[in-house]
Design a protein around this motif. Structure first.
Motif, PDB file in Angstrom:
ATOM      1  N   UNK A 173       8.656   3.986  -8.479  1.00 39.97           N
ATOM      2  CA  UNK A 173       9.090   4.264  -9.475  1.00 39.97           C
ATOM      3  C   UNK A 173       7.993   3.709 -10.813  1.00 39.97           C
ATOM      4  N   UNK A 174       6.267   3.556 -10.184  1.00 36.01           N
ATOM      5  CA  UNK A 174       5.906   3.846 -10.703  1.00 36.01           C
ATOM      6  C   UNK A 174       5.684   2.268 -11.286  1.00 36.01           C
ATOM      7  N   UNK A 175       5.649   1.168 -10.734  1.00 33.79           N
ATOM      8  CA  UNK A 175       5.772  -0.374 -11.044  1.00 33.79           C
ATOM      9  C   UNK A 175       5.005  -1.174  -9.932  1.00 33.79           C
ATOM     10  N   UNK A 176       4.156  -0.562  -9.609  1.00 33.32           N
ATOM     11  CA  UNK A 176       2.913  -1.243  -8.873  1.00 33.32           C
ATOM     12  C   UNK A 176       1.931  -1.626 -10.062  1.00 33.32           C
ATOM     13  N   UNK A 177       1.574  -2.948 -10.195  1.00 33.78           N
ATOM     14  CA  UNK A 177       0.785  -3.260 -11.240  1.00 33.78           C
ATOM     15  C   UNK A 177      -0.585  -2.864 -11.336  1.00 33.78           C
ATOM     16  N   UNK A 178      -1.355  -2.974 -11.687  1.00 28.59           N
ATOM     17  CA  UNK A 178      -2.777  -2.770 -11.968  1.00 28.59           C
ATOM     18  C   UNK A 178      -3.507  -3.232 -10.952  1.00 28.59           C
ATOM     19  N   UNK A 179      -2.948  -4.534 -10.756  1.00 31.15           N
ATOM     20  CA  UNK A 179      -3.991  -5.669 -10.159  1.00 31.15           C
ATOM     21  C   UNK A 179      -3.338  -5.236  -8.876  1.00 31.15           C
ATOM     22  N   UNK A 180      -2.550  -5.195  -8.789  1.00 32.39           N
ATOM     23  CA  UNK A 180      -1.905  -4.804  -6.424  1.00 32.39           C
ATOM     24  C   UNK A 180      -2.247  -3.812  -6.305  1.00 32.39           C
ATOM     25  N   UNK A 181      -2.407  -2.611  -7.310  1.00 33.07           N
ATOM     26  CA  UNK A 181      -3.156  -1.651  -6.668  1.00 33.07           C
ATOM     27  C   UNK A 181      -4.593  -1.475  -6.380  1.00 33.07           C
ATOM     28  N   UNK A 182      -5.178  -2.321  -7.325  1.00 32.53           N
ATOM     29  CA  UNK A 182      -6.779  -2.961  -7.134  1.00 32.53           C
ATOM     30  C   UNK A 182      -7.125  -3.981  -5.826  1.00 32.53           C
ATOM     31  N   UNK A 183      -6.442  -4.475  -5.288  1.00 31.30           N
ATOM     32  CA  UNK A 183      -6.612  -5.574  -3.989  1.00 31.30           C
ATOM     33  C   UNK A 183      -5.774  -4.446  -2.975  1.00 31.30           C
ATOM     34  N   UNK A 184      -5.129  -3.665  -2.962  1.00 30.96           N
ATOM     35  CA  UNK A 184      -4.795  -2.537  -2.066  1.00 30.96           C
ATOM     36  C   UNK A 184      -6.039  -2.080  -1.676  1.00 30.96           C
ATOM     37  N   UNK A 185      -6.811  -0.790  -2.509  1.00 31.87           N
ATOM     38  CA  UNK A 185      -7.553  -0.506  -2.708  1.00 31.87           C
ATOM     39  C   UNK A 185      -9.016  -1.882  -1.857  1.00 31.87           C
ATOM     40  N   UNK A 186      -9.503  -2.426  -2.478  1.00 39.05           N
ATOM     41  CA  UNK A 186     -10.125  -3.531  -1.921  1.00 39.05           C
ATOM     42  C   UNK A 186      -9.782  -3.523  -0.711  1.00 39.05           C
TER      43      UNK A 186
END
Length: 419
Positions: A173-186
């Protein structure tokens, strides 16, 4: 909606999106979106979602993030663009000009054979989301990119965040926050792709706009959005040549040598070390670490201070002070960090670009950009002089290698959903 270029150019929502994401270029973007949709729909049928993931610039803070330092960074007006349709059981990404990537969403063990490959990035993002309790699911994406590859604006991080955002929107539902997405990518890049990057690239792309980030506590980042306050200054990137693909060991040496100094001082990262104690310890440090490691540590401490001064200059609209910090950062990267050309390199494209650029009228500041060693330099140029600067740099480095870019105020996001 009709999805031809002509129909898109008449669509108010699409025009607003183009203005927000790219700062203009309606004709180009309409053709780009329509062409991508046509390719995607040939295989997956009508309908779908569009997602855009920008590139990034490091305004200042060269090689500080991986040792818990400070940076000023921004997302920019070039992007990875994907047209996406849900699919069961697997993720397929067909990036125009590249081999198709296919990953089973239930096969998530790291694989050393995938180091350096896009499959690793997709697999790593899925694994991180699953481990942290987020939903995952399959999709098919057809993508195109004008984030130039291997030249320091983080094409890999842009791709990672594209995958992160698609999974966030489609299954969370588009609810994953920006920093969490950044951590997943890293995590995907560190553990699955085999590159020991910091978190700067991913945060800049995920957050959007201009961001000040203090990485002192990786678990609790200090983040501030900063308004870009120089409307009469253009940002120009020049891809001077070379490719980052075979330079992972040289990037990694910067982090490892900084951490060698920290360990010799009883810390894990240079942020754990008192700067005065470091300078006092240099006589004995020489017997424990290399001279280059000490020089790189000096760069780290100086660069953190420059980030704070550059932040103050942006907030105060003080172009002269901002330019002074960028130029000082460039000199330090050249002399202390030593990331302006690879070991044994005789072409020395980055030094050539810097030497030419700094002599041109209207150049407020210029320095190596991003990881360094190959690829890109960044220049801040008075708008009245930008055309002449671009023309001169293109005469040396080629028409397709000099880019005026703008700051983009949104990070990776869904753009248009089709009927």
């Amino acid at each position: 909606m009709e999805f031809t270029a002509e129909q898109l150019k008449k669509n108010a929502a699409f025009k607003d999106a183009v203005s927000a994401l790219y700062g203009g270029g309606l004709d180009y973007q309409a053709e780009r979106y329509a062409s991508l949709y046509a390719k995607h729909s040939e295989k997956y049928g009508a309908g779908g979602k569009f997602f855009s993931s920008p590139g990034r610039i490091e305004v200042i803070g060269n090689h500080t993030d991986h040792n818990n330092g400070k940076v000023l960074c921004a997302s920019i007006s070039v992007d990875n663009l994907g047209c996406v349709t849900p699919m069961d059981g697997k993720i397929i990404v067909a990036s125009i000009g590249y081999p198709v990537v296919e990953v089973d969403i239930d096969d998530l063990l790291p694989n050393a054979d995938e180091y350096g490959k896009s499959e690793a990035l997709v697999r790593g993002v899925i694994a991180y989301y699953k481990e942290h309790g987020y939903n995952v699911g399959g999709f098919a994406a057809t993508t195109t990119s004008d984030v130039f590859n291997g030249a320091g604006v983080s094409s890999s991080a842009s791709f990672e965040l594209l995958v992160c955002e698609i999974l966030s929107v489609m299954y969370n539902d588009g609810k994953i926050d920006a920093v969490t997405k950044a951590r997943a990518a890293q995590y995907a890049e560190n553990v699955y792709f085999g590159k020991p990057c910091g978190l700067l690239d991913q945060c800049a792309i995920s957050l959007g706009g201009v961001s000040y980030i203090d990485f002192k506590s990786i678990e609790d980042l200090e983040i501030a959005n900063v308004e870009w306050s120089f409307p009469d200054i253009d940002i120009v990137l020049t891809n001077t040549g070379g490719d980052h693909a075979d330079l992972t060991d040289q990037y990694a040496s910067i982090r490892s040598e900084m951490e060698q100094v920290a360990a010799a001082m009883g810390g894990a990262k240079l942020r754990d070390v008192n700067e005065s104690d470091f300078y006092a310890a240099i006589p004995r440090l020489q017997n424990k670490v290399s001279g280059r490691a000490i020089l790189r540590a000096i760069h780290y401490f100086d660069e953190n201070a420059r980030v704070e001064k550059a932040l103050d200059a942006v907030r105060a609209c003080d172009a002269a002070a901002f330019g002074a910090m960028i130029n000082a950062s460039g000199v330090s990267s050249y002399e202390l960090l030593q990331n302006c050309y690879p070991l044994g390199d005789t072409a020395q494209r980055i030094p050539l670009g810097l030497a030419i650029g700094k002599r041109l009228p209207g150049v407020l500041a210029t320095r190596v950009h991003g990881g360094g060693f190959a690829g890109t330099i960044i220049a801040y140029v008075r708008r009245a002089n930008t055309d002449a600067y671009v023309e001169r740099m293109r005469s040396v480095f080629g028409d397709g290698n000099v880019y005026r870019i703008g700051v983009r105020n949104s990070g990776t996001r869904e753009v248009v959903e089709l009927g």
